[in-house]
Design an enzyme around this catalytic site. Structure first.
Site, PDB file in Angstrom:
ATOM      1  CB  CYS A   1      33.425  50.295  -5.589  1.00 60.93           C
ATOM      2  SG  CYS A   1      33.174  49.863  -3.858  1.00 60.93           S
TER       3      CYS A   1
ATOM      4  CB  CYS B   1      39.726  46.895  -1.809  1.00 61.34           C
ATOM      5  SG  CYS B   1      39.301  48.568  -1.270  1.00 61.34           S
TER       6      CYS B   1
HETATM    7  N1  DGL Z   1      37.168  50.765  -2.954  1.00 62.19           N
HETATM    8  C1  DGL Z   1      36.193  49.851  -2.490  1.00 62.19           C
HETATM    9  C2  DGL Z   1      36.366  48.475  -3.141  1.00 62.19           C
HETATM   10  O1  DGL Z   1      36.907  48.330  -4.210  1.00 62.19           O
HETATM   11  C3  DGL Z   1      35.899  49.697  -1.027  1.00 62.19           C
HETATM   12  C4  DGL Z   1      36.332  50.608   0.052  1.00 62.19           C
HETATM   13  C5  DGL Z   1      35.293  50.716   1.174  1.00 62.19           C
HETATM   14  O2  DGL Z   1      34.397  51.523   1.016  1.00 62.19           O
HETATM   15  O3  DGL Z   1      35.357  49.973   2.172  1.00 62.19           O
HETATM   16  O4  DGL Z   1      35.930  47.499  -2.591  1.00 62.19           O
END
Ligand code: DGL
Length: 268
Positions: free
Chosen positions: A80, A195
Site C-alpha cells: 500500500c 496505488c
Molecule cells: N491500495 C492503497 C495504495 O496503494 C490505497 C487505497 C486506499 O486505501 O485509498 O495506496
C-alpha cells in the site's frame, strides 16, 4: 526436507487497506511459491487516501503491534503506497527485528524509461501529498516533468470492479484524464500506478486512454525485492491449504469473500 520442516517455515504477511494488495500477492506467490501467505486488509479503515496523516500513522502502528504478535511472519510486504509512504520508516523503527518490504511510487523507473520526459503519477490524495513522494521526484526525476494526479475515487471504483460490480467508463475516464499532458509537441508516455488497487483497472485504463502510454505497475519489482529478503530454503514446499485472509472489519461482504476464495485465501 520433510513435510514437518516445511510447515515450520514462517509465512509472509501482505498488508493493504483493502483488496489492492492482491495485485502484489499474486506476483509474490509466483516468486515465492514455497511460502505460506497471510493477506491482511484493513477494510475497517478503507480508504486510506482521505485520512489525516497522524491518526493514520497511529492506526497502522497499532495494527502492526497486534499483527506481528499474532502471526509472527518471516517478512511483511506493505502493499500500500498510502500506508508505506507515511509509516514505512516508523514501522521499521518500531519493529527493528522485522523485515518490511515497502511499496512506493515507481518514480525512479519511470524517469529512467520515459522518452518524452512527461510522466504522471496516479495515486490516492494521501500519497500525492506525502513528503516521501516529493522527495522521490526531487531525487530521481529532476530532468522530467512529473504530474501528480490524486484520485479521490479510483481505489473504491477498483474495489467495485474487481468484486464484479462493474465500472462506469465516464467516471473512470474523469479520474485518469488529468494524467495525459500534451505540451510543446510532447506527450505523457508513462503513468505510474502508485496505488496497488489500480492495476485491477489497467485494461479499462488502456481502453479509455486518449493515447497509448506505459502503465507502470510495480508489483513484480516488489515481489522480487521480497524474494531477495526471504531466501529460498532448498526443497521447501508450500504448506497445504495454509493461505488465509484477515479483514479488520471482521465482516467482509459476500463478493469480497468470493474474491478471496478465487485467490485461494481462506477467511480467518
Ligand atoms: N491500495 C492503497 C495504495 O496503494 C490505497 C487505497 C486506499 O486505501 O485509498 O495506496
Amino acid at each position: 526436507m520433510t513435510a514437518g520442516m516445511t510447515h515450520d517455515m514462517k509465512p509472509v504477511l501482505v498488508f493493504d487497506s483493502g483488496i489492492g494488495g492482491l495485485t502484489v500477492l499474486r506476483e509474490a506467490r509466483v516468486l515465492m511459491p514455497e511460502r505460506g501467505f497471510i493477506y491482511v486488509a484493513d477494510d475497517a479503515g478503507f480508504p486510506y487516501g482521505d485520512w489525516e496523516e497522524q491518526p493514520l500513522k497511529e492506526r497502522i502502528l497499532d495494527l502492526f503491534e497486534n499483527l506481528l504478535k499474532t502471526y509472527d511472519p518471516e517478512a511483511v510486504i506493505v502493499a500500500c503506497n498510502t500506508a508505506f509512504t507515511l509509516a514505512g520508516s516508523d514501522l521499521r523503527a518500531a519493529f527493528p527485528d522485522r523485515r518490511f518490504i515497502g511499496t512506493v511510487p515507481a518514480i525512479k523507473p519511470a524517469a529512467e524509461r520515459t522518452r518524452s520526459g512527461l510522466v504522471s503519477v496516479l495515486a490516492t490524495p494521501g500519497t500525492v501529498k506525502r513528503a516521501y513522494t516529493r522527495d522521490l521526484i526531487q531525487s530521481f526525476a529532476g530532468q522530467c516533468h512529473v504530474r501528480l494526479v490524486g484520485s479521490q475515487n479510483l481505489a473504491r471504483l477498483a474495489e467495485a470492479y474487481i468484486r464484479g460490480e462493474g465500472a462506469d467508463d465516464a467516471e473512470i475516464l474523469a479520474e485518469i484524464a488529468p494524467c495525459f499532458v500534451d505540451r510543446d509537441g510532447r506527450r505523457t508516455d508513462i503513468v505510474v500506478l502508485a496505488c496497488t488497487h489500480y492495476p485491477f483497472l489497467a485494461n479499462v485504463f488502456r481502453r479509455l486512454a486518449p493515447w497509448p502510454v506505459d502503465w507502470l505497475d510495480p508489483a513484480e519489482a516488489i515481489a522480487r525485492q521480497a524474494r531477495r529478503l526471504v531466501p529460498l530454503t532448498e526443497g521447501a514446499e508450500h504448506p497445504e491449504a495454509f493461505d488465509f485472509a484477515v479483514f479488520t472489519s471482521g465482516n467482509p461482504d459476500f463478493s469480497t469473500r468470493r474474491l478471496m476464495q478465487g485467490f485461494g485465501l481462506r477467511m480467518a
